[in-house]
Design a protein around this motif. Sequence first.
Motif, mmCIF file in Angstrom:
data_model
loop_
_atom_site.group_PDB
_atom_site.id
_atom_site.type_symbol
_atom_site.label_atom_id
_atom_site.label_comp_id
_atom_site.label_asym_id
_atom_site.label_seq_id
_atom_site.Cartn_x
_atom_site.Cartn_y
_atom_site.Cartn_z
ATOM 1 N N ALA A 126 0.814 -1.227 0.000
ATOM 2 C CA ALA A 126 0.000 0.000 0.000
ATOM 3 C C ALA A 126 0.844 1.271 0.000
ATOM 4 C CB ALA A 126 -0.967 0.003 1.190
ATOM 5 N N ARG A 127 1.907 1.294 -0.842
ATOM 6 C CA ARG A 127 2.765 2.480 -0.936
ATOM 7 C C ARG A 127 3.035 2.786 -2.412
ATOM 8 N NH1 ARG A 127 7.758 1.314 3.154
ATOM 9 N NH2 ARG A 127 8.145 3.564 2.894
ATOM 10 N N VAL A 128 3.149 4.065 -2.729
ATOM 11 C CA VAL A 128 3.517 4.488 -4.068
ATOM 12 C C VAL A 128 4.542 5.604 -3.961
ATOM 13 C CG1 VAL A 128 1.571 6.120 -4.237
ATOM 14 C CG2 VAL A 128 2.687 5.283 -6.326
ATOM 15 N N TRP A 129 5.523 5.577 -4.846
ATOM 16 C CA TRP A 129 6.548 6.609 -4.934
ATOM 17 C C TRP A 129 6.491 7.217 -6.335
ATOM 18 C CZ3 TRP A 129 7.073 1.948 -2.584
ATOM 19 C CH2 TRP A 129 7.555 1.915 -1.268
ATOM 20 N N PHE A 130 6.738 8.508 -6.428
ATOM 21 C CA PHE A 130 6.781 9.128 -7.743
ATOM 22 C C PHE A 130 7.686 10.349 -7.698
ATOM 23 C CE2 PHE A 130 3.118 10.765 -5.467
ATOM 24 C CZ PHE A 130 3.043 12.122 -5.776
ATOM 25 N N ALA A 131 8.211 10.712 -8.871
ATOM 26 C CA ALA A 131 9.148 11.829 -8.934
ATOM 27 C C ALA A 131 9.151 12.450 -10.315
ATOM 28 C CB ALA A 131 10.565 11.363 -8.584
ATOM 29 N N GLY A 132 9.143 13.764 -10.328
ATOM 30 C CA GLY A 132 9.428 14.549 -11.521
ATOM 31 C C GLY A 132 10.693 15.321 -11.213
ATOM 32 N N THR A 133 10.525 16.526 -10.648
ATOM 33 C CA THR A 133 11.676 17.295 -10.181
ATOM 34 C C THR A 133 11.879 17.159 -8.675
ATOM 35 O OG1 THR A 133 10.319 19.282 -9.930
ATOM 36 C CG2 THR A 133 11.430 18.956 -12.042
ATOM 37 N N SER A 134 10.892 16.601 -7.978
ATOM 38 C CA SER A 134 10.992 16.275 -6.554
ATOM 39 C C SER A 134 10.448 14.868 -6.354
ATOM 40 C CB SER A 134 10.183 17.266 -5.702
ATOM 41 O OG SER A 134 10.645 18.590 -5.876
ATOM 42 N N ALA A 135 10.856 14.232 -5.265
ATOM 43 C CA ALA A 135 10.448 12.854 -5.001
ATOM 44 C C ALA A 135 9.444 12.807 -3.862
ATOM 45 C CB ALA A 135 11.667 12.000 -4.662
ATOM 46 N N PHE A 136 8.427 11.948 -4.023
ATOM 47 C CA PHE A 136 7.352 11.846 -3.053
ATOM 48 C C PHE A 136 6.999 10.388 -2.780
ATOM 49 C CE2 PHE A 136 6.822 15.883 -5.209
ATOM 50 C CZ PHE A 136 6.569 16.775 -4.172
ATOM 51 N N GLU A 137 6.417 10.174 -1.619
ATOM 52 C CA GLU A 137 5.803 8.890 -1.283
ATOM 53 C C GLU A 137 4.394 9.163 -0.801
ATOM 54 O OE1 GLU A 137 5.954 5.239 1.932
ATOM 55 O OE2 GLU A 137 7.685 6.585 1.811
ATOM 56 N N ALA A 138 3.493 8.219 -1.051
ATOM 57 C CA ALA A 138 2.113 8.354 -0.590
ATOM 58 C C ALA A 138 1.555 6.972 -0.283
ATOM 59 C CB ALA A 138 1.251 9.043 -1.642
ATOM 60 N N PRO A 139 0.603 6.899 0.631
ATOM 61 C CA PRO A 139 -0.114 5.638 0.820
ATOM 62 C C PRO A 139 -1.106 5.411 -0.316
ATOM 63 C CG PRO A 139 -0.983 7.312 2.296
ATOM 64 C CD PRO A 139 0.192 7.933 1.594
ATOM 65 N N ILE A 140 -1.418 4.150 -0.556
ATOM 66 C CA ILE A 140 -2.439 3.788 -1.542
ATOM 67 C C ILE A 140 -3.663 3.285 -0.784
ATOM 68 C CG2 ILE A 140 -3.032 2.319 -3.507
ATOM 69 C CD1 ILE A 140 -0.035 1.935 -4.002
ATOM 70 N N ARG A 141 -4.814 3.849 -1.130
ATOM 71 C CA ARG A 141 -6.070 3.371 -0.547
ATOM 72 C C ARG A 141 -7.085 3.204 -1.662
ATOM 73 N NH1 ARG A 141 -4.387 6.833 3.702
ATOM 74 N NH2 ARG A 141 -3.965 5.627 5.594
ATOM 75 N N ALA A 142 -7.620 1.990 -1.760
ATOM 76 C CA ALA A 142 -8.623 1.669 -2.793
ATOM 77 C C ALA A 142 -8.118 2.013 -4.186
ATOM 78 C CB ALA A 142 -9.932 2.396 -2.499
ATOM 79 N N GLY A 143 -6.841 1.785 -4.420
ATOM 80 C CA GLY A 143 -6.269 2.001 -5.739
ATOM 81 C C GLY A 143 -6.001 3.443 -6.078
ATOM 82 N N ARG A 144 -6.047 4.329 -5.084
ATOM 83 C CA ARG A 144 -5.830 5.752 -5.338
ATOM 84 C C ARG A 144 -4.668 6.286 -4.496
ATOM 85 N NH1 ARG A 144 -9.776 8.063 -8.287
ATOM 86 N NH2 ARG A 144 -11.708 6.875 -8.574
ATOM 87 N N VAL A 145 -4.022 7.316 -5.018
ATOM 88 C CA VAL A 145 -2.921 7.960 -4.311
ATOM 89 C C VAL A 145 -3.498 8.887 -3.246
ATOM 90 C CG1 VAL A 145 -0.876 9.408 -4.554
ATOM 91 C CG2 VAL A 145 -1.559 7.898 -6.437
ATOM 92 N N GLU A 146 -3.097 8.675 -2.004
ATOM 93 C CA GLU A 146 -3.522 9.557 -0.922
ATOM 94 C C GLU A 146 -2.533 10.718 -0.791
ATOM 95 O OE1 GLU A 146 -6.414 9.037 1.384
ATOM 96 O OE2 GLU A 146 -6.874 8.110 -0.551
ATOM 97 N N ALA A 147 -2.616 11.485 0.282
ATOM 98 C CA ALA A 147 -1.771 12.666 0.477
ATOM 99 C C ALA A 147 -0.301 12.280 0.460
ATOM 100 C CB ALA A 147 -2.128 13.344 1.795
#
Length: 295
Positions: A126-147
């Motif tokens: 239940a975790r997702v990471w993504f990055a463009g010019t900055s890197a972020f992590e968010a929890p996954i709930r019901a297949g969606r990116v949370e805060a």
Amino acid sequence: MTLSETQRDRIAATLAGIACEAGEILRAHHGGDCPHVIKPDGSPSSVADLQAEQLILSALAQACPGIPVVAEETCHNVPPADLFFLVDPLDGTRDFLAGNPEYSVNIGLVEGNRPVAAALAAPGVARVWFAGTSAFEAPIRAGRVEAAHPIHARQAPPAGLVALVSRRHGDSETEACLAGLPIESRRGAASALKFCLIASGEADIYVRCGPTMEWDTAAGDHVLTVAGGCVVAPTGRPMVYGRHALSYRNGPFAALGDPAYLDRLDLPDRGPLMRPQGEVLAELHPAVNPEPSPR
């Protein structure tokens, strides 16, 4: 074409959403008897891989029309372009089929020879990471990116490095490389999740000398690099992408949270074709100039 910082960040957020949607397909198959076959290279391909890839291809065609996609299962021989996607719809298929939750969806956008936007979803944890010019992590709930919250790789702890090691792919060359570093402890982890655990400051190094493909590494490479770490080939140069003439195969690499340890790495040389990867790309595609060494 050169993407602006705003475009890179927007695309990264879009890729995170797509990766999480694909992850829901994987979760639906995980823990059951997922039909699969063994490919000629000995790796498995499952119904989950194929269904997730089809969703990703359709979503990318809608969100980023005209950008070619190189994806593991159904379009792995598509040639690269100035801007192209590298996709692994299910990284860690063997572990997935065995019930391990540490599998991932990897999507990276490559401009020239380096990723510029990426997302890696790990639906099983239940975790997702993504990055463009900055890197972020968010929890996954019901297949969606949370805060989401920003992440940064940590400095090497004084007590020594935490090394992430593959449960299925150990080899003597990797062991020899780790032996030259101050490793305090080891932690088993599966799939490209290892890049992101380092990016989140939960570990320090991942060395891989065995075979991997560009779609295995592009997304995690970008997340970790933007988070302040690095992913390097044997001479300390950054990894490069788009080597169609080599069937998108990677050479040995190391992922580090603290680049201060670059000079202590001793990755094995694979001969002229893989020494270093940037020079291979320049030889095959003279118009592309690899990035300089981070040393």
